[in-house]
Scaffold this active site. Structure first.
Site, mmCIF file in Angstrom:
data_model
loop_
_atom_site.group_PDB
_atom_site.id
_atom_site.type_symbol
_atom_site.label_atom_id
_atom_site.label_comp_id
_atom_site.label_asym_id
_atom_site.label_seq_id
_atom_site.Cartn_x
_atom_site.Cartn_y
_atom_site.Cartn_z
ATOM 1 C CG HIS A 193 -1.883 1.081 1.324
ATOM 2 N ND1 HIS A 193 -1.551 2.326 1.827
ATOM 3 C CD2 HIS A 193 -3.180 1.139 0.971
ATOM 4 C CE1 HIS A 193 -2.628 3.097 1.769
ATOM 5 N NE2 HIS A 193 -3.626 2.414 1.250
ATOM 6 C CG ASP A 224 -8.427 4.165 -0.477
ATOM 7 O OD1 ASP A 224 -8.055 3.733 0.646
ATOM 8 O OD2 ASP A 224 -7.787 5.017 -1.112
#
Ligand code: CA
Length: 354
Positions: free
Chosen positions: A190, A316
């Site tokens: 990430h 997200d």
């Protein structure tokens, strides 16, 4: 189903359960540590820019995000219900433990893993959790990852890109990558902010964050993992990356072409022959998620580059909590069985759900 919020118009039940695979949370203790680092005046400049914004701005947007990040309870479930999300795959938000000193990072990871596992136990049909570790102490990280997966039931390792300017191709991290592979769980790579020494030109233009800097940083990281030969040395490593591959699918041809030229010329010590062309690793070791990237054409394109069975849905949350983006992906012009795989089946397989 828990929670009582009706889904937004257009997000009624489908013949698949929507699994969102890059969803963030943070224990309040993590933000307390971040505040302490910000107050110390010794924060990395990228971290100070990002977390200074989220933790000290009075604007409602970052305040709402921070509030949502710290909840694993009814607020989160209601937000999922309102956008038709059946399950979240949850991990500690960026930069996670990776700006903390090694001992604090280890303790924070244990605390976070325990608490996330507890939330998963409370809501086994709604939550899947990914582990955090203190990456600078590989021995302890391996032990904690084993505990998190085998005892707590977490289903992967979250790494928020660089570790104080170091990348996972560094030999110091090899035992952790081998452990991830041995456990049969994925590594989720990430973004976080670019390291302090390089963030300046990005920050002065306001482009260091999710708008572009994150993708440049994380694309670099994934490409380093590939070109360093790390995936040849740890062939069982499976990597999940968000934002449709952080730009790499679009560059696949150029990366392969230039890599071959650099191997032939011997220009760089770091560029050596690989077992596959660089872009082929995207089809053998890497899965992409659509976090923050709901637009139809890039999704269709990425699926052709890496494989239709390697691209899965992510929202997200809470950074990009947009009902319209769920609907946009419900409408992807792909066959029904591929859409079910996109929203549900691929995530179930990669994260070992169900
Ligand atoms: Ca994210």
């Amino acid at each position: 189903m828990e929670g009582d919020s009706a889904p937004a118009a257009g997000l009624e039940d489908r013949p698949y359960r929507r699994i969102a695979t890059e969803e963030a949370w943070a224990p309040p203790e993590l933000f307390a540590e971040y505040r302490r680092i910000l107050d110390s005046g010794e924060a990395d400049v990228g971290f100070a820019s990002l977390m200074g914004y989220f933790l000290t701005s009075s604007h409602p947007q970052p305040r709402t995000v921070v509030e949502r990040l710290t909840s694993l309870g009814p607020d989160r479930l209601a937000a999922m219900d309102a956008t038709g999300i059946a399950r979240q795959v949850i991990a500690m938000t960026a930069p996670g433990t990776q700006v903390l000193d090694p001992d604090t990072a280890t303790a924070m990871a244990r605390l976070a893993n325990d608490r996330l596992a507890e939330a998963v136990r409370d809501h086994p049909d709604r939550y899947t959790g990914l582990a955090s570790v203190g990456l600078e102490d590989a021995g302890t990280a391996v032990e904690e990852l084993d505990r998190a997966v085998n005892q707590l039931g977490l289903r992967g390792l979250m790494v928020n890109s660089h570790v104080k300017g170091q990348y996972l191709d560094h030999p110091r991290f090899r035992p952790i990558l081998e452990k991830v592979a041995d456990l049969g769980v994925p590594l989720y790579l990430h973004p976080q902010t670019l390291p302090g020494p390089v963030v300046g030109p990005w920050q002065e233009a306001g482009l260091d964050g999710a708008i572009w800097g994150f993708a440049a940083e994380t694309g670099l990281h994934l490409l380093r993992i590939i070109t360093s030969g790390t995936l040849d040395r740890v062939p069982g490593l499976r990597v999940v990356v968000g934002h449709l591959g952080e730009g790499l699918p679009y560059f696949a041809h150029r990366i392969d072409h230039m890599h071959a030229k650099q191997v032939a010329s011997g220009r760089y010590e770091a560029i050596r022959p690989l077992e596959q062309r660089p872009s082929e690793y995207l089809r053998t070791h890497v899965w992409l998620t659509t976090s923050g990237m709901p637009a139809t054409l890039p999704i269709l394109f990425a699926r052709e580059v890496v494989g239709r069975d390697r691209v899965m849905y992510a929202m997200d949350y809470p950074y990009q909590y947009e009902a319209a983006e769920v609907a946009e992906q419900d409408a992807l012009p792909i066959p029904d069985e591929e859409k079910a795989a996109f929203f549900q089946g691929i995530a179930e397989e990669v994260f070992g759900i169900g």
